[in-house]
Design an enzyme around this catalytic site. Structure first.
Site, PDB file in Angstrom:
ATOM      1  N   GLU A  81       4.304 -23.026   2.685  1.00 38.59           N
ATOM      2  CA  GLU A  81       4.671 -24.052   3.557  1.00 38.59           C
ATOM      3  C   GLU A  81       4.125 -24.896   5.318  1.00 38.59           C
ATOM      4  O   GLU A  81       2.975 -23.876   5.074  1.00 38.59           O
ATOM      5  CB  GLU A  81       5.798 -23.434   3.938  1.00 38.59           C
ATOM      6  CG  GLU A  81       7.062 -22.665   3.315  1.00 38.59           C
ATOM      7  CD  GLU A  81       7.436 -23.810   2.834  1.00 38.59           C
ATOM      8  OE1 GLU A  81       7.999 -25.304   2.585  1.00 38.59           O
ATOM      9  OE2 GLU A  81       8.760 -23.916   0.902  1.00 38.59           O
ATOM     10  N   GLY A 100      -3.209   8.139  -2.306  1.00 39.23           N
ATOM     11  CA  GLY A 100      -2.745   7.609  -1.127  1.00 39.23           C
ATOM     12  C   GLY A 100      -3.845   7.430  -0.640  1.00 39.23           C
ATOM     13  O   GLY A 100      -5.498   8.439  -0.913  1.00 39.23           O
ATOM     14  N   LYS A 138      12.460  -8.193  -8.826  1.00 39.71           N
ATOM     15  CA  LYS A 138      12.725 -10.160  -9.328  1.00 39.71           C
ATOM     16  C   LYS A 138      12.894 -10.341 -10.996  1.00 39.71           C
ATOM     17  O   LYS A 138      13.317 -10.706 -11.219  1.00 39.71           O
ATOM     18  CB  LYS A 138      10.946 -10.579  -8.755  1.00 39.71           C
ATOM     19  CG  LYS A 138      12.057 -12.379  -8.753  1.00 39.71           C
ATOM     20  CD  LYS A 138      12.695 -12.489  -7.459  1.00 39.71           C
ATOM     21  CE  LYS A 138      12.970 -14.369  -7.360  1.00 39.71           C
ATOM     22  NZ  LYS A 138      13.978 -14.125  -6.624  1.00 39.71           N
ATOM     23  N   SER A 191      22.826 -19.554  -0.869  1.00 35.73           N
ATOM     24  CA  SER A 191      22.263 -20.016  -0.908  1.00 35.73           C
ATOM     25  C   SER A 191      21.879 -21.280  -1.942  1.00 35.73           C
ATOM     26  O   SER A 191      21.639 -22.425  -2.182  1.00 35.73           O
ATOM     27  CB  SER A 191      21.038 -20.209  -0.705  1.00 35.73           C
ATOM     28  OG  SER A 191      20.217 -18.914  -1.848  1.00 35.73           O
ATOM     29  N   GLY A 192      22.312 -21.276  -3.965  1.00 40.23           N
ATOM     30  CA  GLY A 192      21.945 -21.790  -4.597  1.00 40.23           C
ATOM     31  C   GLY A 192      20.521 -21.293  -5.569  1.00 40.23           C
ATOM     32  O   GLY A 192      20.229 -21.252  -6.734  1.00 40.23           O
ATOM     33  N   GLY A 193      19.730 -19.772  -5.043  1.00 38.54           N
ATOM     34  CA  GLY A 193      18.872 -19.428  -5.674  1.00 38.54           C
ATOM     35  C   GLY A 193      19.220 -18.548  -6.324  1.00 38.54           C
ATOM     36  O   GLY A 193      20.487 -18.415  -6.293  1.00 38.54           O
ATOM     37  N   GLU A 207      -1.389   3.892 -13.425  1.00 40.15           N
ATOM     38  CA  GLU A 207      -0.307   2.709 -13.816  1.00 40.15           C
ATOM     39  C   GLU A 207      -0.888   1.201 -13.784  1.00 40.15           C
ATOM     40  O   GLU A 207      -0.604   0.655 -13.537  1.00 40.15           O
ATOM     41  CB  GLU A 207       0.144   3.133 -12.020  1.00 40.15           C
ATOM     42  CG  GLU A 207      -0.583   3.080 -10.828  1.00 40.15           C
ATOM     43  CD  GLU A 207      -1.337   3.507 -10.630  1.00 40.15           C
ATOM     44  OE1 GLU A 207      -1.057   5.365 -11.521  1.00 40.15           O
ATOM     45  OE2 GLU A 207      -1.516   4.166  -9.330  1.00 40.15           O
ATOM     46  N   ARG A 246      12.525 -22.740  13.739  1.00 41.05           N
ATOM     47  CA  ARG A 246      13.222 -21.298  12.279  1.00 41.05           C
ATOM     48  C   ARG A 246      14.193 -20.561  13.023  1.00 41.05           C
ATOM     49  O   ARG A 246      15.631 -20.266  12.084  1.00 41.05           O
ATOM     50  CB  ARG A 246      12.372 -20.253  11.668  1.00 41.05           C
ATOM     51  CG  ARG A 246      11.315 -21.085  10.695  1.00 41.05           C
ATOM     52  CD  ARG A 246      10.193 -20.305  10.762  1.00 41.05           C
ATOM     53  NE  ARG A 246       9.298 -20.972   9.607  1.00 41.05           N
ATOM     54  CZ  ARG A 246       8.921 -20.141   7.833  1.00 41.05           C
ATOM     55  NH1 ARG A 246      10.279 -19.533   8.014  1.00 41.05           N
ATOM     56  NH2 ARG A 246       8.217 -21.165   7.276  1.00 41.05           N
ATOM     57  N   ASP A 298       2.446 -58.749  -0.088  1.00 41.18           N
ATOM     58  CA  ASP A 298       1.618 -59.162   0.732  1.00 41.18           C
ATOM     59  C   ASP A 298       2.227 -58.759   2.309  1.00 41.18           C
ATOM     60  O   ASP A 298       2.230 -59.884   3.379  1.00 41.18           O
ATOM     61  CB  ASP A 298       1.894 -60.821   0.336  1.00 41.18           C
ATOM     62  CG  ASP A 298       1.436 -61.393  -0.755  1.00 41.18           C
ATOM     63  OD1 ASP A 298      -0.024 -60.447  -0.891  1.00 41.18           O
ATOM     64  OD2 ASP A 298       1.310 -62.378  -1.391  1.00 41.18           O
ATOM     65  N   THR A 315      22.989 -15.551  -6.178  1.00 36.79           N
ATOM     66  CA  THR A 315      23.280 -16.339  -7.743  1.00 36.79           C
ATOM     67  C   THR A 315      24.006 -15.209  -7.488  1.00 36.79           C
ATOM     68  O   THR A 315      24.973 -15.069  -8.797  1.00 36.79           O
ATOM     69  CB  THR A 315      22.708 -17.157  -8.252  1.00 36.79           C
ATOM     70  OG1 THR A 315      22.839 -18.629  -7.457  1.00 36.79           O
ATOM     71  CG2 THR A 315      24.531 -17.677  -9.330  1.00 36.79           C
ATOM     72  N   HIS A 363      -5.804   6.812 -11.811  1.00 39.39           N
ATOM     73  CA  HIS A 363      -4.620   6.167 -11.989  1.00 39.39           C
ATOM     74  C   HIS A 363      -4.232   5.610 -13.266  1.00 39.39           C
ATOM     75  O   HIS A 363      -4.850   3.711 -13.710  1.00 39.39           O
ATOM     76  CB  HIS A 363      -4.624   4.409 -11.034  1.00 39.39           C
ATOM     77  CG  HIS A 363      -5.148   5.392  -9.836  1.00 39.39           C
ATOM     78  ND1 HIS A 363      -4.488   5.434  -8.808  1.00 39.39           N
ATOM     79  CD2 HIS A 363      -6.251   5.524  -8.863  1.00 39.39           C
ATOM     80  CE1 HIS A 363      -4.454   5.596  -7.467  1.00 39.39           C
ATOM     81  NE2 HIS A 363      -5.659   5.811  -7.396  1.00 39.39           N
ATOM     82  N   CYS A 399      -3.907  11.022  -8.850  1.00 34.67           N
ATOM     83  CA  CYS A 399      -5.160  10.849  -7.660  1.00 34.67           C
ATOM     84  C   CYS A 399      -5.204  12.217  -6.306  1.00 34.67           C
ATOM     85  O   CYS A 399      -4.802  12.773  -6.013  1.00 34.67           O
ATOM     86  CB  CYS A 399      -5.186   9.566  -6.460  1.00 34.67           C
ATOM     87  SG  CYS A 399      -7.047   9.457  -6.559  1.00 34.67           S
ATOM     88  N   TYR A 400      -3.927  11.414  -5.346  1.00 29.88           N
ATOM     89  CA  TYR A 400      -3.938  12.307  -4.665  1.00 29.88           C
ATOM     90  C   TYR A 400      -3.001  13.123  -4.598  1.00 29.88           C
ATOM     91  O   TYR A 400      -2.680  14.675  -4.007  1.00 29.88           O
ATOM     92  CB  TYR A 400      -3.621  11.234  -2.598  1.00 29.88           C
ATOM     93  CG  TYR A 400      -3.057  12.080  -1.137  1.00 29.88           C
ATOM     94  CD1 TYR A 400      -4.514  12.038  -0.872  1.00 29.88           C
ATOM     95  CD2 TYR A 400      -1.736  12.346  -1.402  1.00 29.88           C
ATOM     96  CE1 TYR A 400      -3.964  12.899   0.491  1.00 29.88           C
ATOM     97  CE2 TYR A 400      -1.895  13.540  -0.395  1.00 29.88           C
ATOM     98  CZ  TYR A 400      -2.512  12.773   0.537  1.00 29.88           C
ATOM     99  OH  TYR A 400      -2.136  13.848   1.874  1.00 29.88           O
ATOM    100  N   ASP A 450      18.844 -15.453  -6.554  1.00 25.98           N
ATOM    101  CA  ASP A 450      19.224 -13.502  -5.881  1.00 25.98           C
ATOM    102  C   ASP A 450      20.566 -13.904  -5.837  1.00 25.98           C
ATOM    103  O   ASP A 450      21.592 -12.728  -5.595  1.00 25.98           O
ATOM    104  CB  ASP A 450      17.814 -13.158  -4.838  1.00 25.98           C
ATOM    105  CG  ASP A 450      17.127 -13.008  -5.339  1.00 25.98           C
ATOM    106  OD1 ASP A 450      16.962 -12.812  -6.120  1.00 25.98           O
ATOM    107  OD2 ASP A 450      16.266 -12.857  -4.892  1.00 25.98           O
TER     108      ASP A 450
HETATM  109  N1  GLN Z   1      -7.991   9.407  -0.472  1.00 29.83           N
HETATM  110  C1  GLN Z   1      -8.477  10.217  -1.183  1.00 29.83           C
HETATM  111  C2  GLN Z   1      -9.402  10.362  -2.173  1.00 29.83           C
HETATM  112  O1  GLN Z   1     -10.258   9.240  -1.198  1.00 29.83           O
HETATM  113  C3  GLN Z   1      -6.877   9.933  -2.735  1.00 29.83           C
HETATM  114  C4  GLN Z   1      -7.449   8.422  -3.390  1.00 29.83           C
HETATM  115  C5  GLN Z   1      -6.192   7.818  -4.313  1.00 29.83           C
HETATM  116  O2  GLN Z   1      -5.283   8.018  -4.031  1.00 29.83           O
HETATM  117  N2  GLN Z   1      -6.353   7.124  -4.862  1.00 29.83           N
HETATM  118  O3  GLN Z   1      -9.635  10.892  -3.251  1.00 29.83           O
END
Ligand code: GLN
Length: 525
Positions: free
Chosen positions: A523, A62, A381, A231-233, A178, A304, A462, A237, A176, A89-90, A235
């Site tokens: 668009e 975070g 998705k 809608s035919g899309g 992830e 819209r 022409d 469907t 991280h 991390c955080y 999701d």
């Molecule tokens: N804000 C915290 C830091 O700077 C954590 C950062 C993070 O979770 N990526 O250490």
């Protein structure tokens, strides 16, 4: 807001508590990639309000600093669940803050790759990931070990790169796992979820179909009726097909032909949904009503709004006409909400982040007193596409380019008339047909033709002509947040331009849009 507690009670679930990192949803993604159901909730979630028990909890990263006055903190009841916890991390800094407050601003920020050095090779978390590259993104650091913890991994800059509780399965990592830059991050998440949390890897779309059909049947009961717009899309469907599998003709799909759909679209959708998929569909031809409401309007935002409001009006009127056999009222409205919308709407970061209203359907709930049913709200998705294929929906439909709600009305710049829509439609049809013929459709994220409200001089046989201009757009993107124009071969563009000018009356010139997003949008309006 409806509760997010549907599938989590059925599949083994890892709970991801979100502290606002831009990567949080990726944690959920990665876990699902190896068939583990994961659900993300805001970090402020009260644990006592969960109606299900997670197999493990991940505290995300975070942007905040745990020691700051307004920093978000986790409900301490999470520790009473007695399930494994992983802080990222955080999330790790939060564990440290709770257990001794040893967190402070570091002398320097650490952003980018680092090499992981695992100290405790026997620890299940780091099984198979020693010496791999991990991705760092932090400015705060641990000043010492939290009470009751030991160090299990280091990196050159982080003496507390990985920590673990002495006796409980509680872990913290500074990097991280992830993000794909952490080369073996996925292995680490799998080690945590499978080996440490003992989560069963049963999140497959096949299993999802079975449990979701069962869940819909229980929710709707033996007699109630459900209505939904298609809608035919992909999701709408997929959602409709799933409803039909669950409750048959008690699900009523409505396609509103607003006069600004693609060429032959209403007929094609009818054929696919009714004949191909057995969906109980009513097609409403409201083209004249939409076009008459759009008369004289050139402002994109007004277009819209008018389309959104007319849609609600027409849909409600049609819904009135559907009288279920046994005199029951329709009780539910189907909506094709996807997980990214849910994530956005449950953000703890405040009202500015909340709910992207699909005003097409949003307004309906208030007026019609319907309860919402959202069978895709747990899915990303690509999971919806996979589900669609399993439900027997064609590859062509499942991989269709997105199409905006206001349709061709925002691709006809200036006033929308029947004649203008016809021109834009025909040009678009030829363009897409050529893209398919060239085998490029699946390589392009979105392609369409726009009709510009300018006239240009030409010469045909022409004779001087003075007709309009078509602009072609095609983009490459993964998330539609940023996009680049597609680099067609010149021969391809030549062919499309020649066909459009020759086959579509009213067009004298064709141009290709070579603007990226940003600064342009996908668009034109
Ligand atoms: N804000 C915290 C830091 O700077 C954590 C950062 C993070 O979770 N990526 O250490």
């Amino acid at each position: 807001m409806a509760k997010v507690e549907q599938v989590s009670g059925i599949f083994d679930t890892i709970l991801v508590l979100d502290f606002g990192s831009q990567y949080s949803h990726l944690i959920t993604r990665r876990l699902r990639e190896f068939n583990i159901y994961a659900e993300m909730l805001p970090c402020t979630q009260k644990i006592s309000e969960l109606s299900w028990k997670p197999k493990g909890v991940i505290l995300s990263g975070g942007p905040y600093s745990v020691y700051a006055e307004d920093a978000p903190h986790v409900d301490h009841a999470v520790f009473d669940l007695n399930v494994p916890i992983l802080g990222i991390c955080y999330g790790m800094q939060e564990l440290a803050w709770i257990n001794g407050k040893q967190v402070a601003r570091g002398e320097k920020r650490e952003y980018g790759p680092a090499t992981l050095n695992v100290l405790d090779k026997a620890d299940a978390l780091f099984n198979g990931v020693d010496h791999s590259i991990v991705w760092m993104s932090h400015g705060d650091k641990l000043n010492g070990l939290p009470t009751g913890f030991k160090t299990i991994a280091t990196s050159d800059n982080s003496p507390y790169c990985g920590i673990a509780h002495e006796s409980k399965p509680i872990y913290g990592i500074q990097f991280h796992p992830e993000v794909t830059h952490s080369t073996l991050g996925k292995t680490l998440l799998k080690n945590f979820a499978v080996d440490i949390c003992k989560t069963e890897q049963n999140w497959t779309m096949e299993n999802f179909i079975d449990t979701e059909i069962k869940r819909i049947r229980e929710l709707v009961g033996p007699t109630a009726e459900v209505i939904g717009a298609v809608s035919g899309g992909v999701d709408s469907t997929v959602a409709s097909k799933l409803m039909t599998e669950a409750i048959g003709d008690r699900f009523h799909a409505i396609l509103v032909d607003n006069g600004v759909l693609r060429l032959n679209e209403a007929e094609n959708v009818k054929k696919t949904l009714v004949e191909g998929l057995g969906i109980n569909l009513t097609v409403v031809d409201a083209a004249d009503e939409f076009l008459s409401n759009l008369k004289g309007v050139t402002d994109p935002e007004k277009k819209r709004k008018i389309i959104g409001n007319t849609f609600i009006h027409v849909f409600e009127r049609e819904a009135e006409k559907i009288k279920p056999k046994d005199g029951q009222e329709i009780q539910y409205l189907l909506q094709g909400t996807l997980y990214p919308d849910v994530i956005e709407s449950i953000s703890f970061k405040g009202p500015s982040q909340t709910i992207k209203t699909h005003h097409n359907v949003g307004g309906l709930l208030e007026n019609m007193k319907l309860k919402l049913i959202e069978p895709l709200r747990e899915l990303f998705k690509d999971e919806v596409r996979h589900l669609g294929e399993l439900l027997g929906i064609s590859h062509e439909l499942v991989w269709r380019h997105p199409f905006p709600g206001p349709g061709i009305a925002i691709r006809v710049l200036g006033e929308v008339t029947k004649k203008q829509v016809e021109i834009a439609r025909k040009a678009d049809y030829i363009y897409i047909e050529e893209i398919r013929k060239a085998g490029l459709y699946d390589k392009i994220a979105q392609a369409f033709a726009c009709l510009l409200p300018v006239k240009s001089v030409g010469v045909m046989g022409d004779q001087r002509t003075y007709e309009q201009v078509i602009a072609l757009r095609a983009i490459e993107t993964t998330d539609f947040m940023t996009a680049d124009w597609y680099p067609f071969e010149h021969a391809f563009l030549k062919k499309v331009a020649s066909r459009i000018v020759n086959e579509v009356d009213g067009v004298a010139r064709v141009t290709y849009d070579i603007t990226s997003k940003p600064p342009a949008t996908v668009e034109w309006e």
